[in-house]
Design a protein around this motif. Sequence first.
Motif, PDB file in Angstrom:
ATOM      1  N   LEU A  64       1.038  -1.039   0.104  1.00 47.28           N
ATOM      2  CA  LEU A  64       0.302   0.095   0.329  1.00 47.28           C
ATOM      3  C   LEU A  64       0.975   1.307  -0.431  1.00 47.28           C
ATOM      4  N   ALA A  65       0.775   2.331  -0.694  1.00 46.80           N
ATOM      5  CA  ALA A  65       1.245   3.111  -1.019  1.00 46.80           C
ATOM      6  C   ALA A  65       0.211   4.601  -0.511  1.00 46.80           C
ATOM      7  N   HIS A  66       0.478   5.587   0.547  1.00 47.21           N
ATOM      8  CA  HIS A  66      -0.082   6.046   0.303  1.00 47.21           C
ATOM      9  C   HIS A  66       0.496   8.256  -0.097  1.00 47.21           C
ATOM     10  N   ILE A  67       0.081   8.500  -1.000  1.00 47.81           N
ATOM     11  CA  ILE A  67      -0.041   9.302  -1.791  1.00 47.81           C
ATOM     12  C   ILE A  67       0.242  10.977  -1.599  1.00 47.81           C
ATOM     13  N   THR A  68       1.589  10.862  -0.818  1.00 48.04           N
ATOM     14  CA  THR A  68       1.093  12.227   0.079  1.00 48.04           C
ATOM     15  C   THR A  68       2.596  13.533  -0.678  1.00 48.04           C
ATOM     16  N   GLY A  69       3.474  13.941   0.005  1.00 49.23           N
ATOM     17  CA  GLY A  69       4.579  15.273  -1.068  1.00 49.23           C
ATOM     18  C   GLY A  69       4.912  13.615  -1.524  1.00 49.23           C
ATOM     19  N   GLY A  70       5.742  14.170  -2.758  1.00 50.66           N
ATOM     20  CA  GLY A  70       5.799  13.260  -3.756  1.00 50.66           C
ATOM     21  C   GLY A  70       5.775  12.220  -4.743  1.00 50.66           C
ATOM     22  N   GLY A  71       3.885  13.117  -4.358  1.00 51.67           N
ATOM     23  CA  GLY A  71       3.016  12.526  -5.897  1.00 51.67           C
ATOM     24  C   GLY A  71       3.090  10.796  -5.797  1.00 51.67           C
ATOM     25  N   LEU A  72       2.286  10.769  -7.202  1.00 48.12           N
ATOM     26  CA  LEU A  72       2.783   8.908  -7.803  1.00 48.12           C
ATOM     27  C   LEU A  72       3.831   8.716  -7.848  1.00 48.12           C
ATOM     28  N   THR A  73       4.236   9.368  -8.156  1.00 49.67           N
ATOM     29  CA  THR A  73       5.973   9.584  -9.603  1.00 49.67           C
ATOM     30  C   THR A  73       6.835   9.106  -7.949  1.00 49.67           C
ATOM     31  N   GLU A  74       6.589   9.925  -7.164  1.00 52.88           N
ATOM     32  CA  GLU A  74       8.266   9.454  -5.652  1.00 52.88           C
ATOM     33  C   GLU A  74       7.308   8.328  -4.537  1.00 52.88           C
ATOM     34  N   ASN A  75       6.197   7.964  -4.404  1.00 51.24           N
ATOM     35  CA  ASN A  75       5.300   7.886  -3.183  1.00 51.24           C
ATOM     36  C   ASN A  75       5.245   5.558  -3.065  1.00 51.24           C
ATOM     37  N   LEU A  76       4.869   6.025  -4.799  1.00 50.00           N
ATOM     38  CA  LEU A  76       4.921   4.427  -5.750  1.00 50.00           C
ATOM     39  C   LEU A  76       5.545   3.841  -5.378  1.00 50.00           C
ATOM     40  N   PRO A  77       6.735   4.273  -5.961  1.00 49.48           N
ATOM     41  CA  PRO A  77       7.765   3.134  -5.840  1.00 49.48           C
ATOM     42  C   PRO A  77       8.913   2.693  -4.362  1.00 49.48           C
ATOM     43  N   ARG A  78       8.156   3.739  -3.372  1.00 53.54           N
ATOM     44  CA  ARG A  78       9.114   3.087  -1.921  1.00 53.54           C
ATOM     45  C   ARG A  78       8.368   1.779  -1.387  1.00 53.54           C
ATOM     46  N   VAL A  79       7.143   1.383  -2.286  1.00 53.35           N
ATOM     47  CA  VAL A  79       6.590  -0.361  -1.563  1.00 53.35           C
ATOM     48  C   VAL A  79       6.676  -1.281  -2.441  1.00 53.35           C
TER      49      VAL A  79
END
Length: 348
Positions: free
Chosen positions: A247-262
């Motif tokens: 699960l990726a919470h879309i916060t600062g960094g938008g889709l571009t930065e948050n999805l890769p975190r998972v």
Amino acid sequence: MTGPKNGITYADAGVDIDAGNALVERIKPAAKRTSRPGTVSGLGGFGALFDLKAAGYTDPVLVAATDGVGTKLRIAIDTGNVDTIGIDLVAMCVNDLICQGAEPLFFLDYFATGKLDVDQATRIINGIAAGCEASGCALVGGETAEMPGMYHKGDFDLAGFAVGAMERGGDLPAGVAEGDVLLGLASNGVHSNGYSLVRKVVEVSGLGWDAPCPFATGSLGEVLLAPTRLYVKQALAAIRAGGVHGLAHITGGGLTENLPRVLPDGLGAEIDLSSWTLPPVFRWLSQTAGFSQAELLKTFNSGIGLIAVVEASRAEAIKALFEREGETVFTLGHVTKGQGVAYRGHIL
């Protein structure tokens, strides 16, 4: 003889202890409504107790998250509309916890101001309690700091701290693989990130907070204060149903930065930008400021507040579960080999 001189009191220095005590009494009913299994003590102690066994855990791992609301507070302060900013505070913490696979258990807030306005503070903390209640999280305590000389008149700051738990071995992300499907849950507006840029765009537009909103019903300030959506109970239901790998919470960094975190090393994602329609608030911001598509997607949630990475064979069932829980869900794309997020199509 001259009588003793009256000494300087704490109140003379600008701190009203009686007002702080009155606030605690005012918010006790709201805090009590958030009580859940595991809650041991109410407000007023030097610390808060929580019983993990009473909450149903046998071999728990604790997860903690802390956050604030950012410069969205400036709009709340300037408009006097402070009733939902506490929901934002809770959401920014508990939505992060569920991305680790954890159930939020309890929450503490920190409210700081130059001069305590009990009525205003009660409204704010009632909003915090509402966010806790909606996410199944107990408001077990906090701190109200009255600090003369630290804040301009009428200003305040908020921070929050949430603790959750999972059974050992239940942490996310786990098992993310090529071909997994990306399900996007709709956001409720800008949420609580990017407001320094939002405020700059509003300044460029020449509109005031009380001006009719150009893209929705109500004033511009009211619409931009729409509270961050809480995804806790929906996400926990999906996790328990099986098939959720991340699960990726879309916060600062938008889709571009948050999805890769998972996504593990060697895996990226492909997103079809035609799979959802850009909400009016983001279209107005983009048109007013002349954003590029890349800037939009790495700054704001762009209409997607949470992304679930799910096993392909379970995608339709999990999508239906989210919809039964009241979510608007979009099938965004899938996990691929590579790294980062590749976009197909255009959203602007």
